[in-house]
Design a protein around this motif. Structure first.
Motif, PDB file in Angstrom:
ATOM      1  N   GLN A  98      -4.332  11.778 -18.688  1.00  0.00           N
ATOM      2  CA  GLN A  98      -5.773  11.640 -18.883  1.00  0.00           C
ATOM      3  C   GLN A  98      -6.149  12.213 -20.249  1.00  0.00           C
ATOM      4  O   GLN A  98      -5.895  13.387 -20.521  1.00  0.00           O
ATOM      5  N   ILE A  99      -6.771  11.382 -21.082  1.00  0.00           N
ATOM      6  CA  ILE A  99      -7.040  11.789 -22.459  1.00  0.00           C
ATOM      7  C   ILE A  99      -8.524  12.061 -22.696  1.00  0.00           C
ATOM      8  O   ILE A  99      -8.895  13.046 -23.330  1.00  0.00           O
ATOM      9  N   ARG A 100      -9.389  11.190 -22.206  1.00  0.00           N
ATOM     10  CA  ARG A 100     -10.833  11.389 -22.319  1.00  0.00           C
ATOM     11  C   ARG A 100     -11.456  11.197 -20.943  1.00  0.00           C
ATOM     12  O   ARG A 100     -11.045  10.311 -20.184  1.00  0.00           O
ATOM     13  N   GLY A 101     -12.456  11.999 -20.606  1.00  0.00           N
ATOM     14  CA  GLY A 101     -13.165  11.835 -19.350  1.00  0.00           C
ATOM     15  C   GLY A 101     -12.471  12.474 -18.166  1.00  0.00           C
ATOM     16  O   GLY A 101     -11.307  12.857 -18.230  1.00  0.00           O
ATOM     17  N   ARG A 102     -13.232  12.572 -17.081  1.00  0.00           N
ATOM     18  CA  ARG A 102     -12.715  13.131 -15.829  1.00  0.00           C
ATOM     19  C   ARG A 102     -12.447  12.002 -14.835  1.00  0.00           C
ATOM     20  O   ARG A 102     -13.068  10.949 -14.888  1.00  0.00           O
ATOM     21  N   LYS A 103     -11.541  12.269 -13.920  1.00  0.00           N
ATOM     22  CA  LYS A 103     -11.153  11.232 -12.960  1.00  0.00           C
ATOM     23  C   LYS A 103     -10.803  11.874 -11.628  1.00  0.00           C
ATOM     24  O   LYS A 103     -10.155  12.930 -11.585  1.00  0.00           O
ATOM     25  N   ARG A 104     -11.248  11.245 -10.531  1.00  0.00           N
ATOM     26  CA  ARG A 104     -10.815  11.681  -9.200  1.00  0.00           C
ATOM     27  C   ARG A 104      -9.686  10.780  -8.748  1.00  0.00           C
ATOM     28  O   ARG A 104      -9.778   9.554  -8.818  1.00  0.00           O
ATOM     29  N   MET A 105      -8.618  11.377  -8.272  1.00  0.00           N
ATOM     30  CA  MET A 105      -7.479  10.627  -7.751  1.00  0.00           C
ATOM     31  C   MET A 105      -7.279  10.956  -6.273  1.00  0.00           C
ATOM     32  O   MET A 105      -7.219  12.125  -5.890  1.00  0.00           O
ATOM     33  N   ILE A 106      -7.209   9.901  -5.458  1.00  0.00           N
ATOM     34  CA  ILE A 106      -6.880  10.035  -4.040  1.00  0.00           C
ATOM     35  C   ILE A 106      -5.533   9.353  -3.814  1.00  0.00           C
ATOM     36  O   ILE A 106      -5.325   8.213  -4.255  1.00  0.00           O
ATOM     37  N   LEU A 107      -4.631  10.053  -3.150  1.00  0.00           N
ATOM     38  CA  LEU A 107      -3.295   9.510  -2.913  1.00  0.00           C
ATOM     39  C   LEU A 107      -2.946   9.601  -1.434  1.00  0.00           C
ATOM     40  O   LEU A 107      -3.453  10.466  -0.702  1.00  0.00           O
ATOM     41  N   PHE A 108      -2.055   8.703  -1.013  1.00  0.00           N
ATOM     42  CA  PHE A 108      -1.566   8.679   0.364  1.00  0.00           C
ATOM     43  C   PHE A 108      -0.047   8.534   0.324  1.00  0.00           C
ATOM     44  O   PHE A 108       0.497   7.761  -0.467  1.00  0.00           O
ATOM     45  N   SER A 109       0.610   9.246   1.203  1.00  0.00           N
ATOM     46  CA  SER A 109       2.068   9.193   1.277  1.00  0.00           C
ATOM     47  C   SER A 109       2.549   7.804   1.701  1.00  0.00           C
ATOM     48  O   SER A 109       1.861   7.101   2.453  1.00  0.00           O
ATOM     49  N   PRO A 110       3.744   7.407   1.265  1.00  0.00           N
ATOM     50  CA  PRO A 110       4.322   6.140   1.749  1.00  0.00           C
ATOM     51  C   PRO A 110       4.444   6.085   3.267  1.00  0.00           C
ATOM     52  O   PRO A 110       4.433   4.993   3.851  1.00  0.00           O
ATOM     53  N   SER A 111       4.525   7.253   3.899  1.00  0.00           N
ATOM     54  CA  SER A 111       4.638   7.289   5.364  1.00  0.00           C
ATOM     55  C   SER A 111       3.370   6.793   6.048  1.00  0.00           C
ATOM     56  O   SER A 111       3.366   6.551   7.261  1.00  0.00           O
ATOM     57  N   GLU A 112       2.277   6.636   5.284  1.00  0.00           N
ATOM     58  CA  GLU A 112       1.007   6.159   5.840  1.00  0.00           C
ATOM     59  C   GLU A 112       0.879   4.636   5.755  1.00  0.00           C
ATOM     60  O   GLU A 112      -0.207   4.093   6.006  1.00  0.00           O
ATOM     61  N   ALA A 113       1.936   3.941   5.421  1.00  0.00           N
ATOM     62  CA  ALA A 113       1.860   2.499   5.169  1.00  0.00           C
ATOM     63  C   ALA A 113       1.224   1.728   6.325  1.00  0.00           C
ATOM     64  O   ALA A 113       0.455   0.786   6.107  1.00  0.00           O
ATOM     65  N   LEU A 114       1.510   2.121   7.564  1.00  0.00           N
ATOM     66  CA  LEU A 114       0.961   1.396   8.717  1.00  0.00           C
ATOM     67  C   LEU A 114      -0.536   1.633   8.900  1.00  0.00           C
ATOM     68  O   LEU A 114      -1.184   0.917   9.670  1.00  0.00           O
ATOM     69  N   ASN A 115      -1.078   2.611   8.186  1.00  0.00           N
ATOM     70  CA  ASN A 115      -2.515   2.905   8.288  1.00  0.00           C
ATOM     71  C   ASN A 115      -3.321   2.359   7.106  1.00  0.00           C
ATOM     72  O   ASN A 115      -4.534   2.569   7.047  1.00  0.00           O
ATOM     73  N   MET A 116      -2.646   1.669   6.184  1.00  0.00           N
ATOM     74  CA  MET A 116      -3.293   1.288   4.926  1.00  0.00           C
ATOM     75  C   MET A 116      -3.811  -0.151   4.902  1.00  0.00           C
ATOM     76  O   MET A 116      -4.455  -0.537   3.940  1.00  0.00           O
ATOM     77  N   TYR A 117      -3.519  -0.947   5.913  1.00  0.00           N
ATOM     78  CA  TYR A 117      -3.988  -2.337   5.976  1.00  0.00           C
ATOM     79  C   TYR A 117      -3.602  -3.090   4.695  1.00  0.00           C
ATOM     80  O   TYR A 117      -4.438  -3.561   3.933  1.00  0.00           O
ATOM     81  N   LEU A 118      -2.291  -3.197   4.510  1.00  0.00           N
ATOM     82  CA  LEU A 118      -1.762  -3.737   3.271  1.00  0.00           C
ATOM     83  C   LEU A 118      -1.736  -5.258   3.248  1.00  0.00           C
ATOM     84  O   LEU A 118      -1.472  -5.911   4.258  1.00  0.00           O
ATOM     85  N   ILE A 119      -2.005  -5.786   2.074  1.00  0.00           N
ATOM     86  CA  ILE A 119      -1.646  -7.150   1.721  1.00  0.00           C
ATOM     87  C   ILE A 119      -0.845  -7.017   0.439  1.00  0.00           C
ATOM     88  O   ILE A 119      -1.380  -6.671  -0.614  1.00  0.00           O
ATOM     89  N   GLY A 120       0.450  -7.240   0.536  1.00  0.00           N
ATOM     90  CA  GLY A 120       1.315  -6.973  -0.606  1.00  0.00           C
ATOM     91  C   GLY A 120       1.318  -5.486  -0.919  1.00  0.00           C
ATOM     92  O   GLY A 120       1.469  -4.646  -0.030  1.00  0.00           O
ATOM     93  N   ASP A 121       1.082  -5.143  -2.192  1.00  0.00           N
ATOM     94  CA  ASP A 121       1.096  -3.736  -2.596  1.00  0.00           C
ATOM     95  C   ASP A 121      -0.290  -3.109  -2.594  1.00  0.00           C
ATOM     96  O   ASP A 121      -0.457  -1.978  -3.044  1.00  0.00           O
ATOM     97  N   LYS A 122      -1.298  -3.826  -2.061  1.00  0.00           N
ATOM     98  CA  LYS A 122      -2.687  -3.367  -2.138  1.00  0.00           C
ATOM     99  C   LYS A 122      -3.302  -3.171  -0.751  1.00  0.00           C
ATOM    100  O   LYS A 122      -3.024  -3.946   0.170  1.00  0.00           O
ATOM    101  N   SER A 123      -4.149  -2.153  -0.639  1.00  0.00           N
ATOM    102  CA  SER A 123      -4.861  -1.905   0.613  1.00  0.00           C
ATOM    103  C   SER A 123      -6.120  -2.764   0.671  1.00  0.00           C
ATOM    104  O   SER A 123      -6.805  -2.966  -0.337  1.00  0.00           O
ATOM    105  N   GLN A 124      -6.438  -3.244   1.872  1.00  0.00           N
ATOM    106  CA  GLN A 124      -7.670  -3.996   2.073  1.00  0.00           C
ATOM    107  C   GLN A 124      -8.895  -3.081   2.137  1.00  0.00           C
ATOM    108  O   GLN A 124     -10.028  -3.561   2.070  1.00  0.00           O
TER     109      GLN A 124
END
Length: 313
Positions: free
Chosen positions: A170-196
């Protein structure tokens, strides 16, 4: 949703300390006090405009700050780089495509991404490359890409995973990052590599009930911060200000796992992609069976995979 687990913060970490003690944990880590060069001081709006000028860039333009890649609630437009920087750093625009309050997001590309040319700040933005010092957390030969990112305040990118390890600088500005473990894949409602699930702070309880079971990992990035994002960790970025960042990806597995025709570095590993295609083919075969038999063989397939891969966990 309630705040999740805080991402671990490490101060003034050397490259050796990162590679020997933090990297092997395979968890997100926020690094502070690392020398990333003069970019945090230099990369003002005026400086970026002067150094890069009228080079054309392809950008996402949206009226809704929550960008949705699956349903494409944005359009791609081409702008001179200097014009993009001026617009992205402003809340209102005299010139615009859709509305005077529209938002912008740049994810830099190679000169010819269709020709397998990857993003590399040293090639596409050579007048800026010397300002940033990329920590050597990986072997030089493992380097895949360095992606230049610029976004309007308020832009929130869709939740997705990458197949490569990467660091977000991060070079300019502030950013909030939310992350989820790969173990949560069944809770992410995936289509390909993206959550719905686009609105991760107020998800639809009826459409996405299992998403509430996923444990969030959260951090807030300041200029100069580096976030290590291990491969397969889902992540969602919210720009709290006009922001400039550089994302660096590297290959940490055997090279023949990666699709050589993938300039973005986001295609599933070849064995995984083939396995998913086999599942798709299997589902087509199961569709030919009566419901009772289809249900039976689905359960048999699940049992086979569970017995092989999950019984020891």
């Amino acid at each position: 949703m309630a705040c999740g687990r805080k991402v671990a913060i490490y101060e003034n970490v050397s490259e050796d300390e990162f590679t020997q003690h933090i990297y092997p944990k395979r968890k997100p880590a926020l690094l502070r006090g690392v020398n990333i060069g003069s970019c945090t001081a230099k990369w003002t709006v005026d400086y970026l405009c002067e150094k890069v000028g009228g080079v054309d860039v392809k950008v996402h333009v949206a009226e809704n700050p929550k960008m949705d890649f699956l349903n494409k609630n944005f359009v791609y437009k081409t702008l001179p780089f200097s014009e993009l920087v001026k617009r992205a750093s402003s809340d209102r625009h005299d010139s615009y495509f859709r509305s005077s309050s529209e938002l912008y997001y740049l994810r830099s590309l190679g000169f010819d991404p269709r020709g397998r040319d990857v993003a590399d700040i040293r090639k596409q933005f050579p007048d800026l490359a010397n300002d940033i010092k990329i920590p050597q957390y990986f072997k030089e030969e493992d380097f895949f890409s360095s992606v230049f990112r610029i976004g309007s305040s308020g832009v929130q990118l869709w939740t997705h995973y990458d197949i490569m390890d990467n660091i977000l600088i991060q070079i300019r500005g502030r950013k909030r990052m939310i992350l989820f473990s790969p173990s949560e894949a069944l809770n992410m409602y995936l289509i390909g590599d993206k959550s719905q699930v686009i609105d991760i702070d107020n998800p639809d309880t009826k459409l996405y009930p299992k998403f509430f079971e996923a444990e969030r990992h959260e951090c807030f990035m300041e200029p100069g911060d580096i976030l290590f994002i291990p491969a397969l960790w889902f992540h969602n970025a919210l720009a709290l200000d006009y922001g400039v960042a550089v994302n660096v990806f590297w290959r940490h597995l055997a090279y023949d796992f990666y699709d050589k025709k993938d300039p973005y570095g986001n295609k599933d590993l070849i064995p995984g992609s083939r396995a998913l295609q086999m599942v798709e083919n299997a589902s087509k075969l199961l569709d030919t069976l009566p419901e009772e038999y289809r249900d039976f063989y689905v359960k048999r397939m699940i049992a086979t995979l569970q017995n092989k891969y999950l019984t020891s966990k």
